[in-house]
Design an enzyme around this catalytic site. Structure first.
Site, PDB file in Angstrom:
ATOM      1  N   GLU A  26      18.390 -10.586 -23.899  1.00  0.00           N
ATOM      2  CA  GLU A  26      19.115 -11.241 -25.005  1.00  0.00           C
ATOM      3  C   GLU A  26      19.422 -10.313 -26.173  1.00  0.00           C
ATOM      4  O   GLU A  26      19.345 -10.703 -27.333  1.00  0.00           O
ATOM      5  CB  GLU A  26      18.324 -12.469 -25.503  1.00  0.00           C
ATOM      6  CG  GLU A  26      18.178 -13.556 -24.471  1.00  0.00           C
ATOM      7  CD  GLU A  26      19.506 -13.998 -23.885  1.00  0.00           C
ATOM      8  OE1 GLU A  26      20.504 -14.076 -24.630  1.00  0.00           O
ATOM      9  OE2 GLU A  26      19.558 -14.235 -22.670  1.00  0.00           O
ATOM     10  N   GLY A  27      19.772  -9.085 -25.854  1.00  0.00           N
ATOM     11  CA  GLY A  27      20.155  -8.132 -26.894  1.00  0.00           C
ATOM     12  C   GLY A  27      19.044  -7.152 -27.190  1.00  0.00           C
ATOM     13  O   GLY A  27      17.956  -7.538 -27.595  1.00  0.00           O
TER      14      GLY A  27
END
Length: 594
Positions: A447-448
């Site tokens: 997620e990043g």
């Protein structure tokens, strides 16, 4: 017997003594609940995680999903665990009762879900993604989409995924090329490939609901041209019955160092292996308006960032508890003052350096858990307090990247220390802690990455709405410092330390924008320094909640707070020096010099 997944005593302290979530039951949304229902939910989660998830954690790690070209095969224990979870109606724990949910506070749901992530993060991955998928569609889908896809997910009949990345694009979503061609009947046909899709194929449930980012031909370039589509593995009729196989094909499995029980896939859309309704392309249904897909997907992505942070915390927490038990049971060496070699050996927990490692773990995992529960409380308040909803949302926005990245870095360090406490046994597969480390190593990327979160924090969140989010966080932090000053003692001492360091961080932040390129080059360093200040604030909050209370538990909280302010917050001094200097070393480095 005390659980080695999470500490129930710590959860009760955070939920009831610090955050006072029982007060949420006075709000209309939660009026059907009570402290008793919250406790019952936590007990259910702990029991199911212990009985169905933890026992096959190592087995699922050793026996990865396999693909024979037609079917994905998982060990049967995964399906049994997923069914136990869904039969207990836990998918909809925090969802509206109108769609079959329990309507629990997100704060309580997060506390309970942490048990499953600590027990078996691989199997829990299927459920984690399904909850996020269902929440997005419940917020942005049509009533028909909610009936066709969300209700079956809440019932446990369908699972869900998120399909963002592509082999050539990675995190650069502006460069995705999956296209969605409109049809006269209002549907779309999708063509393209998606990479790193967790839970992308399996036979755990009747159907899989993919949320897919794609571009409609003729739309704007870059991220402004991205739309969001529901693309089910099997088409779903108006009556809810399953129809023909959609043209979504598993191209292969990725093999990660951790989360091995979760299928991680490359999916091809519209390659022609299946022709639903006799036409080429994967049938997709537009979510919301065209070209606004990325904004809708951020509903799931931001929720997932909190979930990744919670998973990183849970893995760090269970590793801490297991290394704590080991340190109490393992006898080795003698006290420094014991000169007689015939003196009995002592438990290693009595050695100062082992205490240091355990204290570090305790400060990381208990601080991270507190931060994640605080963020979920902001979710609850934003949903139930319309007059201050924007304030709660702005505060949540500036904390979300920290709540994802800080546990992913420092609870991973807790796992590393858990291995060290175990000594040689720690890196053997006979003990759990080496797997926890491998599983957790994925979370700094999920997620990043840290780099993405740092760029988002410095380049967007601290300056958004003319600095409104940063001002709100500063107000919260300085309010805690004032209460600490009134309390006196160690709390006042630590509060003054935090206030001085925070004010320097604010000054450095303002000065950095004199050279934006140099500032963004140091965004990851800034994220680390910012995160440590946030966690110092969270520890000061816990210290105040423990004030005036006696007993080993509260003494342990006070010791962990002292550790964080003595060993951890001072780490930010050299980082702030570096940021203030506007160093351009990385900018000036040429690729030919490596």
């Amino acid at each position: 017997m005390r659980s080695t997944l999470l500490s129930r005593r710590d959860l009760e302290f955070l939920l009831y003594e610090w955050l006072r979530v029982q007060e949420l039951t006075a709000l209309p949304r939660f009026e059907e609940h009570s402290r008793e229902t919250f406790d019952g939910f936590l007990e259910l989660c702990e029991d199911l995680a212990t009985q169905y998830f933890a026992p096959h954690n190592k087995l699922a790690d050793a026996s990865e999903p396999s693909f024979d070209g037609e079917r994905v095969t998982l060990i049967p224990e995964v399906k049994a665990a997923v069914e136990a979870f869904t039969k207990a109606d836990l998918i909809g724990a925090a969802m509206d009762t109108a769609i079959g949910g329990m309507q629990l506070p997100a704060t309580v749901e997060a506390a309970g879900f942490g048990y499953f992530q600590a027990a078996n993060v691989g199997t829990t991955g299927y459920l984690f993604l399904t909850v996020g998928n269902a929440n997005l569609l419940a917020a942005h889908g049509t009533p028909e989409q909610i009936d066709r896809f969300v209700r079956p997910m809440v019932q446990g009949r369908f699972t869900g995924t998120m399909c963002l990345s592509e082999p050539q694009a990675g995190s650069s979503l502006a460069d995705i090329v999956t296209r969605a061609e409109p049809r006269e009947d209002g549907t779309y046909r999708l063509f393209g490939s998606k990479m790193w899709i967790s839970g992308g194929d399996h036979e755990l449930t009747e159907n899989i609901v993919h949320l897919v980012l794609a571009k409609i031909p003729g739309g704007p370039a870059g991220t402004k041209g991205i739309s969001l589509f529901v693309v089910p593995k099997y088409l779903v009729g108006e009556d809810g019955s399953l129809g023909s196989r959609n043209d979504v094909v598993l191209a292969g499995l990725n093999h990660k160092m951790g989360y091995r029980g979760t299928t991680n896939t490359v999916l091809n859309f519209g390659e022609g292996k299946h022709t639903p309704d006799g036409a080429p392309g994967a049938v997709g249904y537009l979510v919301g308006e065209p070209h606004r897909g990325l904004s809708y997907m951020f509903h799931m992505m931001n929720e997932a960032r909190l979930g990744v942070g919670l998973g990183a915390t849970a893995l760090g927490y269970t590793g801490y508890l297991k290394s704590l038990d080991y340190a109490r049971q393992r006898h080795q060496g003698r006290a420094i003052t014991a000169k007689d070699p015939a003196t009995p050996q002592i438990p290693i927990i009595e050695h100062a350096d082992v205490k240091r490692m355990l204290l570090a773990q305790k400060s990381y995992v208990e601080g991270a858990l507190a931060l994640l529960l605080y963020c979920n409380r902001l979710v609850d308040l934003a949903r139930t307090d319309p007059e201050r909803a924007r304030e709660h949302t702005l505060l949540l926005e500036i904390l979300t990247g920290v709540a994802k990245s800080w546990p992913a870095q420092w609870c991973l360090e807790a796992n590393s220390l858990a291995i060290q406490v175990h000594g040689g046994y720690g890196y053997t597969r006979e003990y759990d802690v080496e797997q926890h480390y491998r599983d957790n190593r994925l979370n700094p990327i999920h997620e990043g990455t840290h780099g993405i979160q740092g760029l988002d924090l410095l380049g967007r969140k601290v300056i958004q709405h003319e600095g409104a989010s940063l001002r709100l966080l500063t107000e919260q932090l300085t309010g805690t410092v004032r209460r600490a000053a009134e309390t006196g003692g160690a709390a006042a001492e630590f509060g003054a330390q935090l206030e001085t360091s925070w004010q320097r961080l604010l000054a450095v932040t303002a000065a950095m924008f004199a050279d934006p390129a140099a500032a963004l080059a140091q965004a990851t360093v800034y994220l680390e320094a910012f995160g440590h200040h946030v966690l110092a604030w969270i520890w000061l909050e816990q210290l105040l909640a423990a004030a005036g209370r006696d007993g080993d538990f509260y003494d342990g909280k006070r010791a962990a707070a002292r550790y964080f302010f003595t060993y951890e917050l001072p780490r930010t001094g050299p980082q702030l020096d570096l940021l203030a200097a506007g160093d351009r070393t990385t900018l000036q480095m040429r690729d030919t010099w490596f």
